[in-house]
Design an enzyme around this catalytic site. Structure first.
Site, mmCIF file in Angstrom:
data_model
loop_
_atom_site.group_PDB
_atom_site.id
_atom_site.type_symbol
_atom_site.label_atom_id
_atom_site.label_comp_id
_atom_site.label_asym_id
_atom_site.label_seq_id
_atom_site.Cartn_x
_atom_site.Cartn_y
_atom_site.Cartn_z
ATOM 1 C CG ASP A 160 46.328 6.438 -21.143
ATOM 2 O OD1 ASP A 160 45.644 6.489 -22.308
ATOM 3 O OD2 ASP A 160 47.357 6.144 -21.253
ATOM 4 C CD GLU B 279 53.920 10.827 -24.715
ATOM 5 O OE1 GLU B 279 54.824 10.915 -23.912
ATOM 6 O OE2 GLU B 279 53.112 9.737 -24.467
HETATM 7 C C1 2M8 Z 1 49.731 6.255 -23.548
HETATM 8 O O1 2M8 Z 1 49.211 5.049 -22.897
HETATM 9 C C2 2M8 Z 1 49.899 4.194 -22.365
HETATM 10 C C3 2M8 Z 1 48.941 3.009 -21.945
HETATM 11 O O2 2M8 Z 1 48.352 2.454 -22.983
HETATM 12 C C4 2M8 Z 1 50.761 4.644 -21.197
HETATM 13 O O3 2M8 Z 1 50.559 6.056 -20.549
HETATM 14 O O4 2M8 Z 1 51.591 3.975 -20.675
HETATM 15 C C5 2M8 Z 1 48.383 6.901 -24.398
HETATM 16 O O5 2M8 Z 1 48.843 8.278 -24.765
HETATM 17 C C6 2M8 Z 1 47.946 6.141 -25.664
HETATM 18 O O6 2M8 Z 1 47.035 6.807 -26.219
HETATM 19 C C7 2M8 Z 1 49.257 5.634 -26.523
HETATM 20 O O7 2M8 Z 1 48.715 4.857 -27.463
HETATM 21 C C8 2M8 Z 1 50.407 5.287 -25.602
HETATM 22 C C9 2M8 Z 1 51.808 4.842 -26.591
HETATM 23 O O8 2M8 Z 1 51.994 6.338 -27.250
HETATM 24 O O9 2M8 Z 1 51.068 5.831 -24.594
#
Ligand code: 2M8
Length: 451
Positions: free
Chosen positions: A181, A420
């Site tokens: 992101d 994470e």
């Molecule tokens: C993160 O993305 C989400 C939006 O899709 C967020 O920041 O709210 C990213 O690390 C993405 O790659 C990942 O799939 C998601 C859930 O782990 O979080």
């Protein structure tokens, strides 16, 4: 970095299983206990790869649950919303995406977002079909066969709607589609996005994190949410989006994952004895996207670069995504060798300031690098897993083992808690704890041994 002792490996294995169990909501797995309460597309694909070693039937159910959110045009949305979770548990929730009200070919149930994420799914399906216990007589064989058509439709959507002129590169409409992101990859194209009038909103992500400075800024979020409004205004119709949406970028990493996924799906098609026309189609897609990614290689940076369609220029930043050619099963010339050498160079896993010799998301001290901020510097074990897979597929077994051992050592730290992401210089855990895909990557590394 030394390999883990047998007892440390056993502890890590059990800890990873516990994380996946804690996040298991029956048919699918949330990415983390509080920050991410719904089903995310590529998270679930990685999770299925991890689960394949402990419960292949459950791994297939993970993919099946995701495909329930597939749109009539074949796209697999990046979020399938949990109907039992309150609208305000995550922002933007289903009503902000408004897919059905604007006429998108989305399912009535479950509700979904309107964008995609990289297509890791076929890698998971192939990994499951490759398990020794899954032969043509096994019940799970038929479940794999049931899932295959959905993935084929997904690949056809990507090939036709996201690469309409057959460049062999996928166009993304939002940084969230890349999965990386807040990466410096998106700074320039995002800066060109003017934010229009839109309803007010409250960020939910900041309530779950220890240090808000690790997350994207409010200015970045405004643009993220404006891009959602713009996609909605276009009714999520690709032809309209291509005409007027303000963020359109050819994503090298997404495209490389797609090339690898086509090779994996072709192998699945072969095992399932699908018509040769389908196998040929998938082989051609692998070839087309391999060539596309190969053409992104910058000799001067030694990296594959994304291409901003609006600015008509490559995006010159140094991130791990530039190592994408390693993921291609059959890259041209010596590209895999060059990317493998780059991976171990002093800018990536060989950087002298790293706490653990793993690949950071952004080259330390390069433009846009911030060591503790989302996708701007920290290392992500699951992305290291993708690169490790690439090294192995090209026979770079020693380098693969070094990367695996370093990641496992990082994850075996007492405080690591399957975070994470991790601070590149100190190895400190950051972001969510008990992140499912971190646990899944650990399971696969431990299950694959030192081969
Ligand atoms: C993160 O993305 C989400 C939006 O899709 C967020 O920041 O709210 C990213 O690390 C993405 O790659 C990942 O799939 C998601 C859930 O782990 O979080």
């Amino acid at each position: 970095m030394a390999a883990l002792s047998a007892s440390a490996a056993k502890t890590l294995w059990q800890g990873a299983i516990d994380v996946l169990r804690e996040n298991d909501l029956g048919e699918w797995t949330r990415p983390a206990p509080s920050l991410y309460p719904h089903q995310w597309s590529w998270d679930s694909a990685f999770i299925a790869i991890g689960l394949s070693h402990v419960n292949p039937a459950r791994a297939l159910r993970e993919l099946r649950a995701l495909l329930r959110g597939q749109w009539a045009d074949g796209r697999i949305p990046h979020i399938v919303f949990n109907p039992l979770t309150r609208e305000d548990a995550y922002f933007p929730g289903p009503s902000r995406w408004s897919c059905l009200p604007v006429g998108a070919p989305a399912p009535r149930e479950p509700l979904t977002s309107g964008i995609c994420q990289p297509p890791v799914h076929a890698l998971a399906l192939h990994a499951i079909l490759d398990l020794p216990e899954i032969g043509p007589q096994a019940p799970l064989w038929h479940e794999v066969a049931d899932l295959y058509p959905g993935l084929l439709r997904w690949h056809r959507y990507l090939a036709s709607s996201r690469d309409p002129d057959s460049q062999g590169l996928i166009t993304i409409y939002h940084p969230w589609e890349s999965g990386t992101d807040n990466s410096p990859r998106w700074d320039a194209p995002l800066a060109r996005v003017g934010v229009g009038d839109m309803p007010p909103y409250t960020r939910r992500d900041l309530a779950h994190v220890i240090d808000p400075s690790h997350r994207p800024t409010d200015a970045e979020y405004d643009r993220y949410i404006w891009l959602v409004e713009s996609l909605k205004l276009a009714g999520y119709v690709d032809e309209v989006i291509r005409e007027r949406h303000p963020f359109r970028v050819k994503d090298a990493l997404f495209s490389a994952i797609f090339a690898a996924a086509n090779a994996a799906l072709a192998a699945v098609a072969n095992r399932l004895n699908r018509p040769s026309s389908e196998r040929d189609e998938l082989a051609e897609l692998e070839d087309r996207f391999s060539r596309g990614v190969g053409a992104c290689w910058s000799e001067s940076l030694g990296l594959a670069l994304d291409f901003d369609l609006r600015a008509r220029a490559p995006i010159e930043v140094k991130t791990f995504a530039g190592l994408a050619p390693l993921l291609l099963p059959r890259p041209a010339g010596g590209l895999a060798d060059e990317a493998a050498a780059r991976l171990e160079s002093a800018e990536f896993a060989g950087h002298p300031s790293l706490g653990f010799p793993v690949v950071p998301s952004t080259v330390p001290n390069s433009v846009g690098f911030r060591p503790a901020t989302y996708w701007r510097g920290p290392s992500w074990p699951v992305m290291n897993w993708l690169l490790w897979r690439g090294l192995r597929q090209h026979g770079k077994l020693d380098a693969a083992q070094r990367l695996r051992d370093a990641n496992l050592a990082l994850l075996a730290q007492p405080a690591a808690e399957f975070a994470e992401y991790f601070h590149p210089f100190t190895g400190e855990p950051l972001g969510s704890r008990h992140q499912s895909w971190t646990a899944a990557a650990a399971l696969d590394w431990l299950a694959q041994g030192d081969k």
